[in-house]
Motif scaffolding. Structure first.
Motif, mmCIF file in Angstrom:
data_model
loop_
_atom_site.group_PDB
_atom_site.id
_atom_site.type_symbol
_atom_site.label_atom_id
_atom_site.label_comp_id
_atom_site.label_asym_id
_atom_site.label_seq_id
_atom_site.Cartn_x
_atom_site.Cartn_y
_atom_site.Cartn_z
ATOM 1 N N GLU A 63 2.662 1.585 -3.348
ATOM 2 C CA GLU A 63 1.802 2.095 -4.423
ATOM 3 C C GLU A 63 1.677 3.617 -4.343
ATOM 4 O O GLU A 63 1.733 4.315 -5.356
ATOM 5 C CB GLU A 63 0.423 1.452 -4.359
ATOM 6 N N ARG A 64 1.528 4.119 -3.132
ATOM 7 C CA ARG A 64 1.442 5.580 -2.957
ATOM 8 C C ARG A 64 2.738 6.253 -3.404
ATOM 9 O O ARG A 64 2.710 7.282 -4.085
ATOM 10 C CB ARG A 64 1.157 5.930 -1.502
ATOM 11 N N THR A 107 3.044 6.195 -7.170
ATOM 12 C CA THR A 107 2.151 7.190 -7.766
ATOM 13 C C THR A 107 2.764 8.584 -7.680
ATOM 14 O O THR A 107 2.726 9.345 -8.654
ATOM 15 C CB THR A 107 0.768 7.153 -7.085
ATOM 16 N N GLU A 108 3.341 8.911 -6.532
ATOM 17 C CA GLU A 108 3.996 10.215 -6.364
ATOM 18 C C GLU A 108 5.198 10.346 -7.297
ATOM 19 O O GLU A 108 5.387 11.376 -7.953
ATOM 20 C CB GLU A 108 4.448 10.421 -4.913
ATOM 21 N N GLU A 133 0.832 -1.205 0.000
ATOM 22 C CA GLU A 133 0.000 0.000 0.000
ATOM 23 C C GLU A 133 0.869 1.258 0.000
ATOM 24 O O GLU A 133 0.639 2.186 -0.779
ATOM 25 C CB GLU A 133 -0.922 0.003 1.220
#
Length: 94
Positions: free
Chosen positions: A48-49, A52-53, A45
């Motif tokens: 993934e963040r 994405t950033e 999790e």
């Protein structure tokens, strides 16, 4: 003419810096992907963040690089045109 050349050289330096940032960003993304593959759901999790950033940063830098390269091309044309004009006059003046 010297101002245009000076501006062009500055853009070359900026381009090198952006390419370095993009290279580092891609490296971080690959490292992160490798770690996600070996990790728990919690790390997935967070990973993934982070991905994405990093992807958002990469896209911003690619857009910035595109505009920089466009500006560099326009300056190259001005330098070429200025050189051609000087040669036509035969005086070597800029």
């Amino acid at each position: 003419m010297m101002d245009v050349q000076f501006m062009y050289e500055g853009l070359v330096e900026e381009e090198d810096e952006l390419v370095g940032k993009l290279t580092a960003c891609e490296g971080f993304m690959w490292i992160l992907l490798e770690n996600i593959a070996r990790s728990s759901a919690f790390v997935e999790e967070i990973g993934e963040r982070l991905l994405t950033e990093l992807n958002g940063m990469e896209q911003e830098w690619r857009t910035e690089l595109l505009h920089l390269r466009l500006e560099k091309s326009l300056l190259a044309g001005k330098m070429r045109d200025g050189t051609s004009e000087s040669m036509k006059r035969g005086d070597g003046a800029e």
